[in-house]
Design a protein around this motif. Structure first.
Motif, short mmCIF file in Angstrom:
data_model
loop_
_atom_site.label_atom_id
_atom_site.label_comp_id
_atom_site.label_asym_id
_atom_site.label_seq_id
_atom_site.Cartn_x
_atom_site.Cartn_y
_atom_site.Cartn_z
N SER A 68 0.83 -1.20 0.00
CA SER A 68 0.00 0.00 0.00
C SER A 68 0.87 1.26 0.00
O SER A 68 0.63 2.20 -0.76
N ALA A 69 1.88 1.26 0.85
CA ALA A 69 2.79 2.41 0.91
C ALA A 69 3.56 2.56 -0.39
O ALA A 69 3.76 3.68 -0.89
N LEU A 70 3.98 1.44 -0.98
CA LEU A 70 4.71 1.46 -2.25
C LEU A 70 3.83 2.02 -3.37
O LEU A 70 4.29 2.81 -4.20
N GLN A 71 2.56 1.63 -3.37
CA GLN A 71 1.62 2.13 -4.37
C GLN A 71 1.49 3.65 -4.27
O GLN A 71 1.56 4.36 -5.27
N GLU A 72 1.31 4.16 -3.06
CA GLU A 72 1.20 5.61 -2.86
C GLU A 72 2.47 6.31 -3.31
O GLU A 72 2.41 7.37 -3.96
N GLU A 73 3.62 5.72 -3.00
CA GLU A 73 4.89 6.31 -3.40
C GLU A 73 5.02 6.37 -4.93
O GLU A 73 5.44 7.38 -5.49
N HIS A 74 4.63 5.30 -5.59
CA HIS A 74 4.72 5.26 -7.05
C HIS A 74 3.73 6.22 -7.70
O HIS A 74 4.05 6.84 -8.72
#
Length: 186
Positions: free
Chosen positions: A37-43
């Motif tokens: 989830s955090a990676l998705q937001e970062e991307h």
């Protein structure tokens, strides 16, 4: 962003107290879901930033450099770069009436779309049909759209399934599954 991730990490670690192999696996899966989830937001933010930088380079830096060089086009080994005009327009809400009045005054008001939408409640199909017929009789071509609100359809399908009533899953595009909803501490 890292603060939110740390909070979510703390939530996942609470499951470490479950002293079974399944509990440890659950804890790992929760951590991985939170990391994704955090990676998705970062991307997503990275993509927005990249698009903004791309526009800055192609709309500001390269044109300025080419203009300073006195060039409108450069060709190198089958590759080329050229300057082309682009136009962006958006009428501010505070100037909408003024803009429309101007368009009307110069006879260009045909670019203004005028949509009329009337909502009818459940059980008013006959009234809706009569209004559409009236508009057609007046020489107008109303667009009539019928739909079911997604939440209404979901609730209806859920009720039919819970009450063991007949329902065609394919016809209504129904999928039944389980999901975990993970929330971070506030």
């Amino acid at each position: 962003m890292s603060g939110l991730f740390d909070e979510m990490e703390a939530d996942a670690s609470a499951f470490d107290e479950v002293k079974t192999e399944a509990g440890a696996k659950l804890s790992d899966l929760i951590r991985e879901a939170q990391r994704q989830s955090a990676l998705q937001e970062e991307h997503e933010q990275g993509a927005k930033d990249a698009k903004k930088e791309y526009h800055r380079i192609t709309r500001e830096l390269i044109p300025a450099e080419m203009e300073a060089m006195g060039l409108e086009r450069v060709d190198v080994d089958g590759n080329s770069i050229s300057l082309q005009q682009f136009v962006y327009a958006s009428i501010p809400a505070t100037r909408k009436e003024e803009a429309y009045n101007f368009l009307r005054s110069i006879g260009e008001d045909d670019i203004i779309k005028n949509e009329v939408v009337v909502g009818f409640g459940m059980g008013q199909d006959n009234v809706a049909g009569a209004v559409v017929d009236d508009l057609r009789n007046q020489g107008l071509a109303p667009a009539q759209k019928t739909h079911i609100h997604p939440m209404t359809l979901r609730t209806w399908a859920k009720n039919r399934i819970e009450n063991n009533q007949e329902i065609d899953f394919d016809t209504f595009g129904i999928y039944v599954g389980n999901r975990a909803k993970i929330k971070g501490a506030k």
